[in-house]
Design a protein around this motif. Structure first.
Motif, PDB file in Angstrom:
ATOM      1  N   ASP A  11     102.552  10.441  -8.705  1.00  0.00           N
ATOM      2  CA  ASP A  11     101.680  11.060  -9.698  1.00  0.00           C
ATOM      3  C   ASP A  11     102.180  12.457 -10.017  1.00  0.00           C
ATOM      4  OD1 ASP A  11      98.782   9.615  -8.106  1.00  0.00           O
ATOM      5  OD2 ASP A  11     100.071   8.810  -9.692  1.00  0.00           O
ATOM      6  N   SER A  12     101.724  13.012 -11.104  1.00  0.00           N
ATOM      7  CA  SER A  12     102.184  14.329 -11.533  1.00  0.00           C
ATOM      8  C   SER A  12     101.642  15.446 -10.649  1.00  0.00           C
ATOM      9  CB  SER A  12     101.769  14.594 -12.984  1.00  0.00           C
ATOM     10  OG  SER A  12     100.366  14.494 -13.129  1.00  0.00           O
ATOM     11  N   SER A  13     100.644  15.146  -9.835  1.00  0.00           N
ATOM     12  CA  SER A  13     100.096  16.150  -8.925  1.00  0.00           C
ATOM     13  C   SER A  13      99.974  15.556  -7.530  1.00  0.00           C
ATOM     14  CB  SER A  13      98.723  16.610  -9.407  1.00  0.00           C
ATOM     15  OG  SER A  13      97.832  15.514  -9.478  1.00  0.00           O
ATOM     16  N   PRO A  14     100.005  16.381  -6.491  1.00  0.00           N
ATOM     17  CA  PRO A  14      99.917  15.877  -5.127  1.00  0.00           C
ATOM     18  C   PRO A  14      98.614  15.128  -4.891  1.00  0.00           C
ATOM     19  CG  PRO A  14     100.588  18.178  -5.168  1.00  0.00           C
ATOM     20  CD  PRO A  14     100.124  17.828  -6.555  1.00  0.00           C
ATOM     21  N   ARG A  15      98.679  14.117  -4.036  1.00  0.00           N
ATOM     22  CA  ARG A  15      97.467  13.392  -3.695  1.00  0.00           C
ATOM     23  C   ARG A  15      96.576  14.274  -2.826  1.00  0.00           C
ATOM     24  NH1 ARG A  15      99.903   8.403  -0.749  1.00  0.00           N
ATOM     25  NH2 ARG A  15     101.251  10.056   0.010  1.00  0.00           N
ATOM     26  N   PRO A  16      95.253  14.272  -3.049  1.00  0.00           N
ATOM     27  CA  PRO A  16      94.334  15.099  -2.259  1.00  0.00           C
ATOM     28  C   PRO A  16      94.524  14.968  -0.752  1.00  0.00           C
ATOM     29  CG  PRO A  16      93.199  14.172  -4.139  1.00  0.00           C
ATOM     30  CD  PRO A  16      94.565  13.536  -4.116  1.00  0.00           C
ATOM     31  N   PRO A  17      94.657  13.719  -0.214  1.00  0.00           N
ATOM     32  CA  PRO A  17      94.852  13.607   1.232  1.00  0.00           C
ATOM     33  C   PRO A  17      96.091  14.358   1.698  1.00  0.00           C
ATOM     34  CG  PRO A  17      94.270  11.491   0.284  1.00  0.00           C
ATOM     35  CD  PRO A  17      94.591  12.408  -0.867  1.00  0.00           C
ATOM     36  N   ALA A  18      97.135  14.327   0.862  1.00  0.00           N
ATOM     37  CA  ALA A  18      98.379  15.004   1.227  1.00  0.00           C
ATOM     38  C   ALA A  18      98.160  16.499   1.342  1.00  0.00           C
ATOM     39  CB  ALA A  18      99.467  14.703   0.200  1.00  0.00           C
ATOM     40  N   ILE A  19      97.423  17.070   0.401  1.00  0.00           N
ATOM     41  CA  ILE A  19      97.134  18.503   0.411  1.00  0.00           C
ATOM     42  C   ILE A  19      96.372  18.876   1.682  1.00  0.00           C
ATOM     43  CG2 ILE A  19      95.901  20.365  -0.744  1.00  0.00           C
ATOM     44  CD1 ILE A  19      96.363  18.911  -3.371  1.00  0.00           C
ATOM     45  N   ALA A  20      95.395  18.067   2.045  1.00  0.00           N
ATOM     46  CA  ALA A  20      94.591  18.340   3.233  1.00  0.00           C
ATOM     47  C   ALA A  20      95.438  18.277   4.496  1.00  0.00           C
ATOM     48  CB  ALA A  20      93.431  17.351   3.323  1.00  0.00           C
ATOM     49  N   GLN A  21      96.316  17.283   4.577  1.00  0.00           N
ATOM     50  CA  GLN A  21      97.152  17.115   5.762  1.00  0.00           C
ATOM     51  C   GLN A  21      98.159  18.250   5.903  1.00  0.00           C
ATOM     52  OE1 GLN A  21      98.067  12.889   4.661  1.00  0.00           O
ATOM     53  NE2 GLN A  21      97.982  12.587   6.857  1.00  0.00           N
ATOM     54  N   ILE A  22      98.709  18.712   4.793  1.00  0.00           N
ATOM     55  CA  ILE A  22      99.670  19.804   4.840  1.00  0.00           C
ATOM     56  C   ILE A  22      99.051  21.039   5.483  1.00  0.00           C
ATOM     57  CG2 ILE A  22     100.992  21.442   3.427  1.00  0.00           C
ATOM     58  CD1 ILE A  22     101.425  19.152   1.447  1.00  0.00           C
ATOM     59  N   GLY A  23      97.762  21.237   5.258  1.00  0.00           N
ATOM     60  CA  GLY A  23      97.070  22.381   5.822  1.00  0.00           C
ATOM     61  C   GLY A  23      97.025  22.373   7.337  1.00  0.00           C
ATOM     62  N   GLU A  24      97.283  21.199   7.939  1.00  0.00           N
ATOM     63  CA  GLU A  24      97.274  21.094   9.387  1.00  0.00           C
ATOM     64  C   GLU A  24      98.591  21.543  10.011  1.00  0.00           C
ATOM     65  OE1 GLU A  24      96.215  17.155  10.464  1.00  0.00           O
ATOM     66  OE2 GLU A  24      94.391  17.115   9.241  1.00  0.00           O
ATOM     67  N   LEU A  25      99.626  21.685   9.175  1.00  0.00           N
ATOM     68  CA  LEU A  25     100.942  22.076   9.678  1.00  0.00           C
ATOM     69  C   LEU A  25     101.070  23.591   9.783  1.00  0.00           C
ATOM     70  CD1 LEU A  25     103.255  19.730   7.552  1.00  0.00           C
ATOM     71  CD2 LEU A  25     102.266  19.284   9.810  1.00  0.00           C
ATOM     72  N   THR A  26     101.839  24.032  10.767  1.00  0.00           N
ATOM     73  CA  THR A  26     102.148  25.455  10.856  1.00  0.00           C
ATOM     74  C   THR A  26     103.204  25.772   9.803  1.00  0.00           C
ATOM     75  OG1 THR A  26     103.987  25.149  12.404  1.00  0.00           O
ATOM     76  CG2 THR A  26     101.769  25.394  13.345  1.00  0.00           C
ATOM     77  N   GLU A  27     103.444  27.048   9.588  1.00  0.00           N
ATOM     78  CA  GLU A  27     104.450  27.444   8.597  1.00  0.00           C
ATOM     79  C   GLU A  27     105.825  26.904   8.977  1.00  0.00           C
ATOM     80  OE1 GLU A  27     106.364  31.549   6.694  1.00  0.00           O
ATOM     81  OE2 GLU A  27     104.502  31.622   7.855  1.00  0.00           O
ATOM     82  N   ARG A  28     106.175  26.969  10.259  1.00  0.00           N
ATOM     83  CA  ARG A  28     107.483  26.461  10.688  1.00  0.00           C
ATOM     84  C   ARG A  28     107.560  24.946  10.567  1.00  0.00           C
ATOM     85  NH1 ARG A  28     112.034  28.323  13.152  1.00  0.00           N
ATOM     86  NH2 ARG A  28     111.646  29.953  11.599  1.00  0.00           N
TER      87      ARG A  28
END
Length: 220
Positions: free
Chosen positions: A142-159
């Motif tokens: 899709d032209s924009s990230p999937r909502p679940p993907a955005i939420a999961q990314i927030g669980e990752l540290t910067e590194r």
């Protein structure tokens, strides 16, 4: 020994790959299947380390077979074989859980090395076409990230996010370690944590996730 199942509806392809891989001292061809449905049954019976999977087959295609195989066995590794480097179905196969793909005209050395790489838990995208395939990822997503993907990314540290981006760019653990100037063992730890936090099977799925979540830009 790496146990391999070869799945293709063409007998000459199966026999050819069987001969090539059978000549390798660390690889054993434990079985063959003529279509996806037989492949699912053979995987359950033989428990191979790697499945060489054709995409276009009667009865059940390679995409559906891959999906069923990885759903039934979390340790199963599927290496998709395709005739065309921009096969529209390759993207679907990777999303279904395949660990990578190779072209059918790969040399015996490339085929054997591909099996070893996938068996070892690494991602495998044919080097000569990786960037073009990534472009297909972007077109198909899709032209924009999937909502679940955005939420999961927030669980990752910067590194961890940085490591995920480098995985998507095709770098190995050693290359990522050199790039970030840290020990390779540290990168392995980061990769493991990324996979656990995102609920992903392997590095290939991590690469697909990164592009679909727009962490990596096409051509970047």
């Amino acid at each position: 020994m790496i146990r391999v199942l070869i799945v293709d509806d063409q007998i000459m392809v199966r026999e050819g790959f069987s001969v090539l891989l059978g000549a390798m001292p660390d690889i054993e061809v434990v079985g063959e299947a003529v279509d996806g449905r037989e492949a699912v049954a053979q995987v359950a019976a033989l428990r191979p380390d790697v499945v060489l999977m054709d995409i276009r087959m009667p009865e059940m295609n390679g995409i559906d077979a891959t999906r069923e195989i990885v759903a039934a066995d979390a340790d199963a590794k599927v290496l998709v074989l395709t005739t065309f480097d921009l096969d529209e179905y390759v993207y679907q196969a990777l999303r279904a859980g395949a660990s990578g793909f190779l072209l059918k005209d790969a040399s015996a050395r490339q085929l054997a090395e591909g099996v070893r790489v996938v068996a070892g838990g690494e991602a495998l995208l044919a080097p000569t076409v990786t960037k073009r395939l990534i472009t297909e990822f972007a077109k198909a997503a899709d032209s924009s990230p999937r909502p679940p993907a955005i939420a999961q990314i927030g669980e990752l540290t910067e590194r961890e996010t940085e490591v995920l981006v480098l995985i998507a760019q095709g770098l190995s653990n050693a290359e990522i370690a050199d790039h970030l100037v840290v020990a390779e063992s540290t990168i392995k730890t980061h990769v493991s944590r990324v996979l656990v936090k995102l609920g992903l099977r392997d590095r290939t799925q991590a690469a697909v996730f990164a592009y679909e979540a727009r962490l990596v830009q096409v051509g970047g």
